[in-house]
Structures are given as structure tokens and as C-alpha cells.
Design a protein around this motif. Structure first.
Motif, PDB file in Angstrom:
ATOM      1  N   GLY A  64       0.891  -1.288   0.044  1.00 23.02           N
ATOM      2  CA  GLY A  64       0.018   0.054  -0.095  1.00 23.02           C
ATOM      3  C   GLY A  64       0.886   1.365   0.111  1.00 23.02           C
ATOM      4  N   MET A  65       1.965   1.338   0.773  1.00 25.70           N
ATOM      5  CA  MET A  65       2.686   2.345   0.671  1.00 25.70           C
ATOM      6  C   MET A  65       3.423   2.613  -0.340  1.00 25.70           C
ATOM      7  SD  MET A  65       2.736   3.680   4.026  1.00 25.70           S
ATOM      8  CE  MET A  65       4.175   4.299   4.300  1.00 25.70           C
ATOM      9  N   CYS A  66       3.933   1.531  -1.334  1.00 25.49           N
ATOM     10  CA  CYS A  66       4.482   1.568  -2.395  1.00 25.49           C
ATOM     11  C   CYS A  66       3.519   2.173  -3.417  1.00 25.49           C
ATOM     12  CB  CYS A  66       4.941   0.138  -3.095  1.00 25.49           C
ATOM     13  SG  CYS A  66       6.647  -0.265  -2.189  1.00 25.49           S
ATOM     14  N   TYR A  67       2.381   1.849  -3.641  1.00 25.66           N
ATOM     15  CA  TYR A  67       1.346   2.271  -4.410  1.00 25.66           C
ATOM     16  C   TYR A  67       1.069   3.734  -4.246  1.00 25.66           C
ATOM     17  CZ  TYR A  67      -0.433  -2.418  -5.797  1.00 25.66           C
ATOM     18  OH  TYR A  67      -0.637  -3.580  -6.347  1.00 25.66           O
ATOM     19  N   THR A  68       1.067   4.248  -2.885  1.00 27.42           N
ATOM     20  CA  THR A  68       1.078   5.652  -2.734  1.00 27.42           C
ATOM     21  C   THR A  68       2.073   6.292  -3.140  1.00 27.42           C
ATOM     22  OG1 THR A  68      -0.334   5.257  -0.627  1.00 27.42           O
ATOM     23  CG2 THR A  68       0.627   7.508  -0.734  1.00 27.42           C
ATOM     24  N   GLU A  69       3.414   5.875  -2.776  1.00 29.12           N
ATOM     25  CA  GLU A  69       4.589   6.672  -3.380  1.00 29.12           C
ATOM     26  C   GLU A  69       4.611   6.695  -4.753  1.00 29.12           C
ATOM     27  OE1 GLU A  69       6.458   8.555  -1.233  1.00 29.12           O
ATOM     28  OE2 GLU A  69       5.120   8.030   0.071  1.00 29.12           O
ATOM     29  N   LEU A  70       4.140   5.616  -5.577  1.00 31.82           N
ATOM     30  CA  LEU A  70       4.182   5.477  -6.862  1.00 31.82           C
ATOM     31  C   LEU A  70       2.978   6.273  -7.475  1.00 31.82           C
ATOM     32  CD1 LEU A  70       5.403   1.888  -7.195  1.00 31.82           C
ATOM     33  CD2 LEU A  70       6.755   3.946  -7.906  1.00 31.82           C
ATOM     34  N   ARG A 130      -3.904  11.871  -0.800  1.00 28.73           N
ATOM     35  CA  ARG A 130      -3.266  11.855  -2.113  1.00 28.73           C
ATOM     36  C   ARG A 130      -4.463  12.181  -3.223  1.00 28.73           C
ATOM     37  NH1 ARG A 130       2.304  10.015  -3.164  1.00 28.73           N
ATOM     38  NH2 ARG A 130       3.375  11.355  -1.738  1.00 28.73           N
ATOM     39  N   LEU A 131      -5.616  11.691  -2.811  1.00 33.94           N
ATOM     40  CA  LEU A 131      -6.588  11.655  -3.447  1.00 33.94           C
ATOM     41  C   LEU A 131      -7.349  13.027  -3.448  1.00 33.94           C
ATOM     42  CD1 LEU A 131      -7.867   8.055  -3.116  1.00 33.94           C
ATOM     43  CD2 LEU A 131      -7.251   9.155  -5.229  1.00 33.94           C
ATOM     44  N   ALA A 132      -6.871  13.920  -2.580  1.00 35.29           N
ATOM     45  CA  ALA A 132      -7.572  14.952  -1.811  1.00 35.29           C
ATOM     46  C   ALA A 132      -8.750  14.908  -1.145  1.00 35.29           C
ATOM     47  CB  ALA A 132      -7.464  16.070  -3.058  1.00 35.29           C
ATOM     48  N   ASP A 133      -9.033  13.531  -0.611  1.00 30.82           N
ATOM     49  CA  ASP A 133     -10.253  13.448   0.119  1.00 30.82           C
ATOM     50  C   ASP A 133      -9.622  13.501   1.501  1.00 30.82           C
ATOM     51  OD1 ASP A 133     -12.352  12.476   1.649  1.00 30.82           O
ATOM     52  OD2 ASP A 133     -12.552  10.735   0.483  1.00 30.82           O
ATOM     53  N   TYR A 134      -9.472  14.783   2.200  1.00 32.25           N
ATOM     54  CA  TYR A 134      -9.130  15.048   3.274  1.00 32.25           C
ATOM     55  C   TYR A 134      -9.896  14.940   4.451  1.00 32.25           C
ATOM     56  CZ  TYR A 134      -5.922  17.692   0.436  1.00 32.25           C
ATOM     57  OH  TYR A 134      -5.003  18.136  -0.491  1.00 32.25           O
ATOM     58  N   LYS A 135     -11.305  14.823   4.053  1.00 34.15           N
ATOM     59  CA  LYS A 135     -12.292  14.396   5.074  1.00 34.15           C
ATOM     60  C   LYS A 135     -12.123  12.840   5.579  1.00 34.15           C
ATOM     61  CE  LYS A 135     -17.248  14.438   6.184  1.00 34.15           C
ATOM     62  NZ  LYS A 135     -18.176  13.367   6.075  1.00 34.15           N
ATOM     63  N   LYS A 187      -5.045   1.993  -5.847  1.00 34.18           N
ATOM     64  CA  LYS A 187      -4.396   0.940  -5.335  1.00 34.18           C
ATOM     65  C   LYS A 187      -4.311   0.878  -3.982  1.00 34.18           C
ATOM     66  CE  LYS A 187      -2.910  -0.723  -9.968  1.00 34.18           C
ATOM     67  NZ  LYS A 187      -1.753  -1.606 -10.759  1.00 34.18           N
ATOM     68  N   ALA A 188      -3.681   1.780  -3.495  1.00 33.51           N
ATOM     69  CA  ALA A 188      -3.144   2.410  -2.045  1.00 33.51           C
ATOM     70  C   ALA A 188      -4.244   1.955  -1.250  1.00 33.51           C
ATOM     71  CB  ALA A 188      -2.419   3.464  -1.870  1.00 33.51           C
ATOM     72  N   VAL A 189      -5.296   2.680  -1.619  1.00 28.05           N
ATOM     73  CA  VAL A 189      -6.478   2.612  -0.627  1.00 28.05           C
ATOM     74  C   VAL A 189      -7.370   1.011  -0.499  1.00 28.05           C
ATOM     75  CG1 VAL A 189      -9.147   3.257  -0.798  1.00 28.05           C
ATOM     76  CG2 VAL A 189      -7.213   5.055  -0.847  1.00 28.05           C
ATOM     77  N   GLY A 224      -5.007   6.900   5.439  1.00 32.27           N
ATOM     78  CA  GLY A 224      -5.188   8.588   5.370  1.00 32.27           C
ATOM     79  C   GLY A 224      -4.217   9.175   4.474  1.00 32.27           C
ATOM     80  N   PHE A 225      -3.212   8.844   4.365  1.00 29.80           N
ATOM     81  CA  PHE A 225      -2.153   9.406   3.659  1.00 29.80           C
ATOM     82  C   PHE A 225      -2.466   9.095   2.268  1.00 29.80           C
ATOM     83  CE2 PHE A 225       1.923  10.069   1.313  1.00 29.80           C
ATOM     84  CZ  PHE A 225       2.257  11.312   1.815  1.00 29.80           C
TER      85      PHE A 225
END
Length: 173
Positions: A42-48, A81-86, A53-55, A76-77
Motif C-alpha cells: 500500500g505504501m509503495c502504491y501511494t509513493e508511486l 493523495r486523492l484530495a479526500d481530506y475528510k 490501489k493504495a486505498v 489516511g495518507f
């Protein structure tokens, strides 16, 4: 199996995220509920920059391991990244419910409050995070940046100097 996950973690540390992702995806096939595989993939997907996919991956991780606070931080991070701050805020708060001393949850929650221009709450989160982890350059930067936005330039200066002192060779410094 353990050697493979350790190799994937080495690849992540070496910033070879594509290779780590490929290995973790392969490992996941043989152990689809492994906490470390799900979390690191999940962390890799976020960083890439694959936050969808991370979610999906991190959601599975928290379903399988509902008390794993770092997985909620990562989830949450990914939402941020998806700009879904809520949603991001919900997951950072959930991580803190599980572990009130999770400095990464506090730092990311502080950033979220900062994005909402809620600087008072941001400062509270950043200050607590920094008191827990005084080696975290990003938290020191968050404090400096937030204090700057509130017009407290002495405090901003203090924390921005700490950013440089912690490691002047980084991009953030």
C-alpha cells in the motif's frame, strides 16, 4: 518467505519502489492477508502515485488487522493523495484512537488541519508529534510553515532552523 519480505523492504529503503511493488505483489499471491506485505505494498502504491490501489490494499490491511495504527495512517495518507481530506482525517483520528502517541498520525493530521487553514489545531498536532519524535524533519517543517502562516515568525524561524540542523542535505531543508 521472510527473506523475500526483507528483500522487498531493502528495495523500498533503496528507493527502488517499482521493484519492491512487483515483489510484494508476487508475495501477496501466496499470502493475501500478510500484514507486512499489505502495508508495504500500500505504501509503495501511494509513493508511486497509485492512490486508488493504495486505498484498496490498505483497506484490506485494516480489515484484517483493525488494531494496526500505522495502516490507518497510511490509508489516511493515500486518501490525502486523492484530495479526500475528510476521509484522510477520519483515518488519522482512528490511528490516534488506537495509539495516541503515533507521531506520524499526529503529523499527518496536523498537515490536514493546515490544508483546511485550521492552524491552531495544526500546531497542537505538530507540537505533540514533535515532542514524541524530535528527529522528524517533516514535523519540524510543518511547525515552521504553520507558525509562519500564523504570523509567529520567531517560532517559524526556530523550527525552520531545526529542519536544517536535522539534515541539511535533504530536499526539505
Amino acid at each position: 518467505m521472510m527473506n523475500d519480505i526483507n528483500y522487498a523492504l531493502m528495495l523500498i529503503k533503496a528507493n527502488k519502489l517499482d521493484d519492491a511493488k512487483d515483489l510484494l505483489e508476487e508475495l501477496l499471491k501466496s499470502d493475501p492477508q500478510d500484514k507486512d506485505i499489505l502495508y508495504n505494498l500500500g505504501m509503495c502504491y501511494t509513493e508511486l502515485d497509485e492512490p486508488d490501489k493504495a486505498v484498496r490494499t490498505l483497506s484490506k490491511c485494516v480489515r484484517c488487522y483493525p488494531k494496526y495504527s500505522n495502516a490507518y495512517v497510511a490509508l489516511g495518507f493515500a486518501h490525502s493523495r486523492l484530495a479526500d481530506y475528510k476521509k484522510a482525517k477520519e483515518y488519522f483520528l482512528k490511528a490516534l484512537e488506537i495509539d495516541p502517541e503515533n507521531s506520524y498520525a499526529l503529523r499527518n493530521l496536523g498537515s490536514t488541519y493546515g490544508n483546511e487553514n485550521n492552524y491552531e489545531k495544526a500546531i497542537v498536532c505538530f507540537e505533540k508529534s514533535f515532542s514524541i519524535n524530535q528527529e522528524d524533519q517533516q514535523t519540524a517543517y510543518g511547525l515552521g510553515y504553520t507558525y509562519f502562516h500564523t504570523g509567529k515568525l520567531d517560532k517559524a524561524d526556530e523550527y525552520l532552523k531545526i529542519v536544517i540542523e536535522l539534515n541539511e542535505s535533504t530536499k526539505i531543508a
